[in-house]
Design a protein around this motif. Structure first.
Motif, mmCIF file in Angstrom:
data_model
loop_
_atom_site.group_PDB
_atom_site.id
_atom_site.type_symbol
_atom_site.label_atom_id
_atom_site.label_comp_id
_atom_site.label_asym_id
_atom_site.label_seq_id
_atom_site.Cartn_x
_atom_site.Cartn_y
_atom_site.Cartn_z
ATOM 1 N N SER A 181 45.471 20.012 5.163
ATOM 2 C CA SER A 181 46.914 19.851 5.165
ATOM 3 C C SER A 181 47.521 20.147 6.534
ATOM 4 C CB SER A 181 47.507 20.786 4.106
ATOM 5 O OG SER A 181 48.891 20.767 4.133
ATOM 6 N N SER A 235 46.227 17.757 9.367
ATOM 7 C CA SER A 235 46.749 16.394 9.272
ATOM 8 C C SER A 235 48.261 16.340 9.452
ATOM 9 C CB SER A 235 46.363 15.778 7.925
ATOM 10 O OG SER A 235 46.977 16.491 6.872
ATOM 11 N N THR A 266 50.437 17.544 7.620
ATOM 12 C CA THR A 266 51.125 17.403 6.340
ATOM 13 C C THR A 266 51.833 18.687 5.962
ATOM 14 O OG1 THR A 266 49.295 15.979 5.680
ATOM 15 C CG2 THR A 266 50.841 16.644 3.965
ATOM 16 N N ASN A 285 51.568 12.326 4.759
ATOM 17 C CA ASN A 285 51.545 13.546 5.576
ATOM 18 C C ASN A 285 52.912 14.190 5.694
ATOM 19 O OD1 ASN A 285 49.270 11.697 7.577
ATOM 20 N ND2 ASN A 285 48.715 13.249 6.099
ATOM 21 N N MET A 304 45.421 13.431 2.086
ATOM 22 C CA MET A 304 45.989 13.815 3.394
ATOM 23 C C MET A 304 45.080 13.389 4.537
ATOM 24 S SD MET A 304 47.763 17.521 2.671
ATOM 25 C CE MET A 304 46.504 18.282 1.687
ATOM 26 N N ARG A 318 46.107 10.266 7.001
ATOM 27 C CA ARG A 318 46.387 10.589 8.399
ATOM 28 C C ARG A 318 45.475 9.794 9.344
ATOM 29 N NH1 ARG A 318 49.741 13.032 12.303
ATOM 30 N NH2 ARG A 318 48.572 14.328 13.729
#
Lengths: 30, 604
Positions: free
Chosen positions: B114, B117, B119, B508, B531, B535
């Motif tokens: 997470s 990326s 996000t 993201n 994710m 990405r």
């Protein structure tokens, strides 16, 4: 348990590297 | 003041200040990334040089698109491993005054992907899960590096358009270093100091307990052995009533993380409540500054693009398209929230704006921000890849919730994330000129480059990857028990919660319809995969286009060349974005927020 998730990281990484290789082949040597 | 006037004034002031920064910041970024000698580079030059020497990097060494992509992937892959290890080992590491245990393996995987990326989807609550070390050395570092990766990729893609007959698109390590040292770090230091001056906390203290004046009663959700929420026969969550008169006040180095959280369009909050928490976002001024910080770099990159391709009108045209989408959808969010909930109004609750209240749908919103500043924040955070929230999106009205969904599903390009926004809209520009070329029977061109089969294949990979992940992920989740188990509100809203989760993860963004219990092995794995692929697969396709375009010769402008800096092109670009978005997502949206809206109307 860690081996499963680290394996997953390795898997998604290799798949993405594979995409680079495949697109590069599609385009020809850069 | 009339709420519409209040909102209009806020939006105008916001856009004026942001747009005033586009040219100077865009010029500054272009200068830094192209190696221009400016004050920042004179100050940071020795550090930059030292970093290159330590890492054995020659910043002048140019890379082909594939080398650039592999360097980017290697760097981010290592980032995932480091962040995963930090979470799993935090119990033995310093700066853990609460003695928080190691994070579970599935949550560590999800959080690592997470934050790498960009996000910053958070299945956990930061204050009860992560030590200060992990927050600072793990999450905050990735906030910088993921944003820097976005800028690096954007600049490489711009070089692809700007260069001709070239086999290279720059050096990833140099781009990454420069965007961190000269763009993100200085801006973050300034913003962190301003936020701290306004009351955002910055310390390493242990959490403090305060005795509340009243005994608080709350509902504690029950979980099964696998960590999934327990449900009764009707499908509602099983909770147990509990009371307390102690409130724990979490502490921590928040201001330093808050600044890059916004500037890097990361969005991962130090606290679970994110920018609704008074220690993250204490005043209307900090709220305004946080919104400003989220969009300023993405908007400025349009000018960077124009400068680097040698025609700033091209950048202004992209910015115009971004603004049209942004303003239109922000207005929808505001109208929907200010109108309030008709079912609550029918119960005699006053939802009319007055001197004493904002009126409208205030569920899940901070009274200190009201409807206007909350609706604007909703649009700002989902028009970019930020995902920070100052209001709970799950509590938005159906059409209000539709806005962040659409903004994410259109690809977050109005103005989009740091770096991602500009290269995303460029992919749609490529598609737009291709469609125009088909209509007039000419080989499509953009910025003097022929758009041919390879570019269209790559643009297709870019544009289709994310919708596939969103729709496939949502379909799998609603068809399996583990996916449905996380829903808090069965019915269309429950579907929206899942659709939102995958839209947020694959694009993201990181914001959520928080009713979904997503910190389960199923969602941690599914959104983690979404994710990563959401990405990096589009980035690889974008870099491939950049490499291909850089190698092409520049075609001279003729009378037959379609201008790409005027209203016609802006309309074409908007049409392409909306066409793809509508065709892809309307069926899914009809099952969620749209049917929920009609149910609300019918119930009234």
């Amino acid at each position: 348990m860690d081996a499963v998730y680290l394996g997953m990281v390795a898997g998604v990484y290799l798949l993405t590297v594979g995409l680079v290789w495949a697109l590069n082949r599609l385009r020809g040597p850069s | 003041m009339n709420p519409t006037v209040q909102f209009s004034l806020l939006l105008c002031a916001f856009l004026v200040i942001v747009l005033a920064c586009v040219k100077p910041l865009g010029r500054y970024i272009a200068g830094c990334m192209d190696g221009e000698a400016n004050l920042a580079r004179r100050i940071g030059g020795p550090v930059e040089g030292l970093l290159y020497r330590v890492c054995g990097i020659d910043p002048a060494e140019e890379m082909s698109w594939s080398r650039y992509a592999l360097a980017m992937l290697l760097f981010n892959g290592l980032g995932v491993l480091v962040l995963y290890a930090l979470q799993r080992l935090q119990v033995w590491l310093p700066l853990n005054p609460q003695h928080l245990p190691a994070v579970s393996a599935d949550s560590s995987f999800n959080t690592a992907v997470s934050f790498v990326s960009n996000t910053n989807w958070q299945g956990y609550a930061g204050e009860s899960t992560l030590s200060y070390l992990v927050q600072m050395a793990g999450l905050a570092v990735q906030n910088f590096l993921s944003a820097a990766t976005g800028i690096a990729v954007a600049v490489a893609v711009i070089r692809g358009f700007a260069r001709h007959s070239s086999r290279t698109i720059g050096n990833f390590w140099a781009d990454l270093t420069r965007s961190t040292l000269y763009v993100l770090l200085p801006l973050s230091v300034v913003l962190a100091l301003v936020l701290a001056s306004q009351g955002v906390i910055q310390n390493f203290d242990a959490y403090r307990d305060a005795k509340t004046l009243e005994v608080q009663t709350y509902q504690n959700p029950q979980l099964d052995a696998a960590g999934n929420p327990l449900r009764d026969a009707a499908g509602n969550a099983v909770t147990v009533s509990a009371t307390t008169q102690t409130q724990t006040l979490p502490m921590g180095p928040v201001a330093s993380q808050e600044a890059i959280k916004e500037l890097g369009t990361n969005g991962g909050g130090f606290f679970n409540a994110n920018s609704a928490h008074p220690y993250e976002n204490p005043t209307p001024l900090t709220n305004f500054l946080e919104m400003f910080a989220i969009v300023v770099i993405p908007f400025a990159l349009t000018y960077t693009f124009g400068l680097m391709v040698g025609d700033t009108r091209q950048g202004w045209a992209l910015l115009a398209a971004m603004l049209v989408l942004f303003v239109a959808l922000t207005a929808v969010a505001f109208r929907s929230e200010q109108a309030g909930n008709p079912l609550i109004a029918a119960q005699g609750v006053d939802q009319v704006a007055s001197d004493l209240q904002s009126g409208g749908n205030m569920e899940g919103k901070e009274t200190r921000f009201g409807i206007a500043a909350s609706a604007l924040f909703v649009a700002v955070t989902t028009a970019t890849s930020c995902g920070a929230v100052n209001t709970m999106h799950d509590s938005l009205m159906p059409l209000g919730g539709l806005v962040p969904l659409i903004l994410m599903q259109l690809g977050e390009l109005a103005p989009g994330g740091v770096g991602t926004g500009i290269y995303s809209i460029l992919m749609f520009a490529v598609l737009g000129v291709f469609i125009a070329g088909l209509m007039i029977g000419r080989t499509p061109e953009y910025l003097g480059k022929k758009i041919e089969a390879f570019e269209m294949k790559m643009a297709s990979v870019f544009i289709l990857t994310t919708p596939f992940i969103v729709l496939f992920g949502t379909a799998v989740a609603v068809m399996c028990t583990a996916g449905v188990a996380g829903i808090a509100n069965p019915g269309p809203h429950g579907f929206s919660e899942i659709l939102y989760a995958f839209s947020s993860a694959a694009n993201n963004n990181g914001s959520a319809f928080g009713g979904l219990s997503a910190n389960t092995p199923f969602y941690n794995i599914a959104t983690g995969l979404a994710m990563w692929f959401g990405r990096f697969w589009p980035i690889v396709a974008t870099l491939a286009i950049a490499g291909s375009l850089a190698a092409k010769k520049r075609i001279p402008v003729t009378e037959g060349t379609m201008p790409t800096h005027g209203p016609l092109f802006v309309s074409l670009l908007l049409g392409s974005i909306l066409l793809i978005g509508v065709l892809t997502y309307v069926p899914a949206l009809a099952l969620g927020p749209i049917v929920e809206h009609f149910m609300l109307v019918a119930a009234r």
